[in-house]
Design a protein around this motif. Structure first.
Motif, PDB file in Angstrom:
ATOM      1  N   GLY A 182      -8.269 -17.253  80.326  1.00 53.53           N
ATOM      2  CA  GLY A 182      -9.518 -17.158  81.081  1.00 53.53           C
ATOM      3  C   GLY A 182      -9.366 -16.801  82.537  1.00 53.53           C
ATOM      4  N   LYS A 183      -8.193 -16.308  82.947  1.00 54.66           N
ATOM      5  CA  LYS A 183      -7.992 -15.980  84.365  1.00 54.66           C
ATOM      6  C   LYS A 183      -8.913 -14.840  84.808  1.00 54.66           C
ATOM      7  N   SER A 184      -8.907 -13.756  84.060  1.00 53.91           N
ATOM      8  CA  SER A 184      -9.760 -12.615  84.412  1.00 53.91           C
ATOM      9  C   SER A 184     -11.235 -12.986  84.324  1.00 53.91           C
ATOM     10  N   THR A 185     -11.576 -13.849  83.372  1.00 52.56           N
ATOM     11  CA  THR A 185     -12.969 -14.272  83.215  1.00 52.56           C
ATOM     12  C   THR A 185     -13.456 -15.026  84.440  1.00 52.56           C
ATOM     13  N   VAL A 186     -12.570 -15.825  85.065  1.00 47.65           N
ATOM     14  CA  VAL A 186     -12.938 -16.528  86.301  1.00 47.65           C
ATOM     15  C   VAL A 186     -13.295 -15.523  87.393  1.00 47.65           C
ATOM     16  N   PHE A 187     -12.535 -14.445  87.486  1.00 51.44           N
ATOM     17  CA  PHE A 187     -12.840 -13.418  88.488  1.00 51.44           C
ATOM     18  C   PHE A 187     -14.212 -12.792  88.237  1.00 51.44           C
ATOM     19  N   LEU A 188     -14.522 -12.534  86.975  1.00 53.90           N
ATOM     20  CA  LEU A 188     -15.835 -11.969  86.655  1.00 53.90           C
ATOM     21  C   LEU A 188     -16.947 -12.932  87.048  1.00 53.90           C
ATOM     22  N   ALA A 189     -16.705 -14.217  86.881  1.00 52.33           N
ATOM     23  CA  ALA A 189     -17.703 -15.209  87.286  1.00 52.33           C
ATOM     24  C   ALA A 189     -17.879 -15.216  88.802  1.00 52.33           C
ATOM     25  N   VAL A 190     -16.777 -15.119  89.549  1.00 52.97           N
ATOM     26  CA  VAL A 190     -16.860 -15.091  91.012  1.00 52.97           C
ATOM     27  C   VAL A 190     -17.637 -13.863  91.484  1.00 52.97           C
ATOM     28  N   LEU A 191     -17.486 -12.757  90.775  1.00 54.58           N
ATOM     29  CA  LEU A 191     -18.198 -11.522  91.126  1.00 54.58           C
ATOM     30  C   LEU A 191     -19.653 -11.546  90.679  1.00 54.58           C
ATOM     31  N   GLY A 192     -20.058 -12.581  89.910  1.00 57.07           N
ATOM     32  CA  GLY A 192     -21.441 -12.681  89.450  1.00 57.07           C
ATOM     33  C   GLY A 192     -21.781 -11.715  88.342  1.00 57.07           C
ATOM     34  N   MET A 193     -20.814 -11.347  87.512  1.00 52.12           N
ATOM     35  CA  MET A 193     -21.014 -10.328  86.489  1.00 52.12           C
ATOM     36  C   MET A 193     -21.254 -10.902  85.096  1.00 52.12           C
ATOM     37  N   LEU A 194     -21.184 -12.206  84.939  1.00 55.61           N
ATOM     38  CA  LEU A 194     -21.335 -12.809  83.618  1.00 55.61           C
ATOM     39  C   LEU A 194     -22.774 -13.276  83.405  1.00 55.61           C
ATOM     40  N   PRO A 195     -23.282 -13.191  82.170  1.00 63.97           N
ATOM     41  CA  PRO A 195     -24.635 -13.692  81.906  1.00 63.97           C
ATOM     42  C   PRO A 195     -24.700 -15.199  82.065  1.00 63.97           C
ATOM     43  N   ASP A 196     -25.828 -15.679  82.548  1.00 64.21           N
ATOM     44  CA  ASP A 196     -25.977 -17.111  82.799  1.00 64.21           C
ATOM     45  C   ASP A 196     -25.764 -17.944  81.548  1.00 64.21           C
ATOM     46  N   ALA A 197     -26.140 -17.383  80.380  1.00 57.87           N
ATOM     47  CA  ALA A 197     -26.028 -18.143  79.144  1.00 57.87           C
ATOM     48  C   ALA A 197     -24.583 -18.486  78.804  1.00 57.87           C
ATOM     49  N   ALA A 198     -23.624 -17.705  79.324  1.00 60.92           N
ATOM     50  CA  ALA A 198     -22.214 -17.928  78.992  1.00 60.92           C
ATOM     51  C   ALA A 198     -21.544 -18.915  79.939  1.00 60.92           C
ATOM     52  N   VAL A 199     -22.226 -19.290  81.032  1.00 69.03           N
ATOM     53  CA  VAL A 199     -21.571 -20.063  82.092  1.00 69.03           C
ATOM     54  C   VAL A 199     -22.253 -21.414  82.270  1.00 69.03           C
ATOM     55  N   THR A 200     -21.439 -22.456  82.363  1.00 73.83           N
ATOM     56  CA  THR A 200     -21.918 -23.763  82.811  1.00 73.83           C
ATOM     57  C   THR A 200     -21.075 -24.181  84.016  1.00 73.83           C
ATOM     58  N   GLY A 201     -21.677 -24.990  84.880  1.00 75.43           N
ATOM     59  CA  GLY A 201     -20.995 -25.334  86.127  1.00 75.43           C
ATOM     60  C   GLY A 201     -21.460 -24.431  87.253  1.00 75.43           C
ATOM     61  N   ARG A 202     -20.808 -24.532  88.404  1.00 80.56           N
ATOM     62  CA  ARG A 202     -21.202 -23.764  89.573  1.00 80.56           C
ATOM     63  C   ARG A 202     -20.010 -23.035  90.158  1.00 80.56           C
ATOM     64  N   VAL A 203     -20.300 -21.885  90.749  1.00 79.01           N
ATOM     65  CA  VAL A 203     -19.302 -21.101  91.485  1.00 79.01           C
ATOM     66  C   VAL A 203     -19.864 -20.823  92.868  1.00 79.01           C
ATOM     67  N   THR A 204     -19.083 -21.098  93.886  1.00 76.43           N
ATOM     68  CA  THR A 204     -19.474 -20.803  95.270  1.00 76.43           C
ATOM     69  C   THR A 204     -18.591 -19.676  95.781  1.00 76.43           C
ATOM     70  N   ALA A 205     -19.219 -18.590  96.268  1.00 75.24           N
ATOM     71  CA  ALA A 205     -18.456 -17.421  96.709  1.00 75.24           C
ATOM     72  C   ALA A 205     -19.292 -16.583  97.653  1.00 75.24           C
ATOM     73  N   PRO A 206     -18.638 -15.789  98.513  1.00 74.55           N
ATOM     74  CA  PRO A 206     -19.378 -14.848  99.361  1.00 74.55           C
ATOM     75  C   PRO A 206     -20.032 -13.770  98.496  1.00 74.55           C
ATOM     76  N   PRO A 207     -20.940 -12.978  99.058  1.00 72.93           N
ATOM     77  CA  PRO A 207     -21.520 -11.871  98.295  1.00 72.93           C
ATOM     78  C   PRO A 207     -20.452 -10.860  97.871  1.00 72.93           C
ATOM     79  N   ALA A 208     -20.786 -10.073  96.845  1.00 69.86           N
ATOM     80  CA  ALA A 208     -19.804  -9.165  96.259  1.00 69.86           C
ATOM     81  C   ALA A 208     -19.276  -8.137  97.249  1.00 69.86           C
ATOM     82  N   ASP A 209     -20.081  -7.766  98.270  1.00 72.38           N
ATOM     83  CA  ASP A 209     -19.600  -6.759  99.225  1.00 72.38           C
ATOM     84  C   ASP A 209     -18.547  -7.322 100.184  1.00 72.38           C
ATOM     85  N   LYS A 210     -18.303  -8.623 100.107  1.00 69.59           N
ATOM     86  CA  LYS A 210     -17.246  -9.244 100.918  1.00 69.59           C
ATOM     87  C   LYS A 210     -16.005  -9.557 100.084  1.00 69.59           C
TER      88      LYS A 210
END
Length: 532
Positions: A377-405
């Motif tokens: 799930g390493k690459s999947t974590v990166f996709l979550a940080v980028l905000g690219m995963l559907p909400d239905a697939a994710v539980t919990g929270r991710v805090t990150a700067p906007p994608a342009d940063k």
């Protein structure tokens, strides 16, 4: 498609409505001119025959204006056909471009893991599939408009001149669409099978091309060759099956149309012999009667010719219709600085929940390594940080700067046709920053070195260094969070040492460096190791 024109095509792809409207205008003009041409030819020919019988030769003085009118109609019809072709070609191009752009936008909003799994299929649909949809737009839709306009108009003229011929045409006309439906049901199965086989073959070819050097160095070339040959034979059989059905449908439609015209012609001929019909009406009906059947026959032929593209278009329309059903990025919280954190993060996928209940915090000025085997799930974590995963697939929270940063290096960096310079500045980095980053990762190719489609022209290691240089240059330009997925892949030990120095330098100046890797050399430089 349940109907000849899918309603979704009109609502989701606006240029289709304009294409049909333009086809309607030009077809209406063409129908009037074709019928006028038939009436003029029949009248002039009948008068010439009658005058020859009465005076021994045609009286051309009386036929001058009808002949001039006939020439004018023929020339005008040629002009209308030219305009229709030109406008139709432009409209078809607009529809195809819109179809591709909307499909790519919809795929961009879907779960990237699913898109990656189906990449070979979608590559086939958006290239060959959409290209094969052109006949539907350029030939089938205009012929369908002709069926709606030309056939009733020609039938009305025939009824007006000779009701008996009109009745015969009305009785025989439904035979053609009946056979179209019967053959079309069989064709649909074969075209769907051909699309599946073509997608599989395209995926295998892409995989073999990307790994050809490795397979050759290992001496493992016979089994891929046999598999490729087997898939190619399946593709050949599927294609020939569709071609055989296309030939059968064309033959059946031509035979029925010819038989129907012959039936009307024989009836007219016998009545002319026995003097039961006027010669002028008989000749005009004989000339116009093929126009009753021709649009129906063309619809059948063009529909089967466009059947391959219809399967691809249906998949794209299904994609567009479902677009937006799975929103992405709702689990993200904005970060005040370049900090990235996950709180009780679990992500569901095809292989289960990976990662599960993940917690970590990556702060500016540190190197964080997500460590674990492939599939953890390493690459999947990166996709979550980028905000690219559907909400239905994710539980919990991710805090990150906007994608342009965020500067992101995927596990397989994408290379586009062009040069090394165009690829290292692909994300908008300044050429000077890209050149500096290229030096940091040991990229020794000249900026004007050619890069071809699918990364040909550079080795796997050079492609990896181009991706690294592009990512580091973006970070230098104001994206202080670095997400690096297996950055040491395909690199020699000396180059890995240069990469480590470059990453430590970014962390030392305050960037947040997050690495997904199972390389112990990356673990050795980490301020924090997160085990997955």
């Amino acid at each position: 498609m349940a109907s000849p024109v899918d309603k979704r095509l009109l609502s989701l792809i606006p240029p289709v409505s304009r294409l049909i409207a333009r086809a309607g205008v030009t077809q209406a003009a063409s129908t009037v001119l074709v019928l006028a041409r038939g009436v003029l030819i029949g009248w002039v020919a009948a008068q010439a025959i009658i005058q020859t019988a009465e005076f021994g030769a045609p009286q051309w003085d009386a036929l001058t204006w009808p002949v001039v009118a006939l020439v004018a109609v023929v020339l005008l019809h040629g002009g209308v056909s030219y305009v229709a072709k030109r406008q139709g070609s432009r409209s078809v191009g607009d529809v195809v471009d819109t179809l591709r752009v909307k499909a790519l936008d919809a795929l961009r909003r879907r779960d990237p893991r699913q898109v990656q799994e189906q990449s070979a299929h979608w590559r086939t649909v958006l290239t060959d599939g959409v290209a094969e949809f052109r006949p539907y737009l350029s030939e089938f839709l205009p012929s369908l408009v002709a069926l709606v306009l030309a056939t009733p108009a020609a039938l009305l003229v025939v009824f007006f001149l000779d009701p008996l011929s009109g009745v015969l045409a009305l009785i025989t006309l439904p035979l053609i669409p009946l056979f179209m439906v019967l053959i079309g049901k069989l064709t649909a199965v074969h075209t769907e099978r051909r699309l599946r086989v073509t997608s599989a073959l395209g995926g295998q070819l892409a995989d073999l091309l990307s790994g050809a050097v490795t397979l050759r160095s290992l001496g493992a070339v016979r089994q891929p060759s046999r598999q490729l040959r087997s898939t190619g034979e399946a593709h050949e059989k599927a294609t020939m099956g569709v071609l055989r059905l296309a030939f059968l449908s064309s033959f059946a439609l031509e035979f029925l149309a010819t038989l129907s015209v012959a039936l009307v012609a024989v009836n007219i001929g016998l009545r002319l012999v026995y003097g039961e019909m006027d010669l002028v009406a008989g000749l005009i009906v004989l000339i116009i009667i093929p126009e009753v059947y021709n649009p129906v026959r063309q619809v059948g032929q063009n529909y089967h010719a466009a059947a391959d593209g219809l399967s691809a278009a249906e998949e794209i329309l299904d994609l567009l219709e479902s677009d937006g059903a799975a929103p992405a990025g709702g689990y993200l919280s904005p970060a005040a600085d370049a900090t990235v954190s996950a709180a009780d993060l679990s992500i569901g996928g095809r292989d289960g929940v990976r990662p599960a209940h993940l917690n970590f915090t990556a702060r500016p000025g540190t190197v964080t390594v997500l460590y674990g085997p492939n599939g953890s799930g390493k690459s999947t974590v990166f996709l979550a940080v980028l905000g690219m995963l559907p909400d239905a697939a994710v539980t919990g929270r991710v805090t990150a700067p906007p994608a342009d940063k965020i500067s992101y290096l995927p596990a397989r960096p994408v290379l586009t046709p062009g040069t090394v310079a165009s690829n290292t500045t692909l994300l908008g980095a300044e050429p000077a920053l890209a050149a500096s980053a290229s030096t940091d990762v040991g990229l020794d190719l000249p900026p004007d070195h050619a890069v071809y489609a699918a990364g040909r022209g550079v080795s796997a290691g050079q492609g990896q260094r181009i991706g690294l240089a592009r990512t580091l240059a973006r970070a230098d330009g104001g994206a202080p969070v670095l997400l690096l997925d297996e950055p040491s892949a395909h690199l020699s030990p000396e180059l890995v040492a240069e990469l480590i120095d470059a990453l430590l330098a970014r962390a030392a100046r305050g960037d947040t460096v997050i690495i997904a890797s199972h390389d112990d050399r990356m673990v050795a430089i980490a301020d924090e190791v997160v085990h997955l």
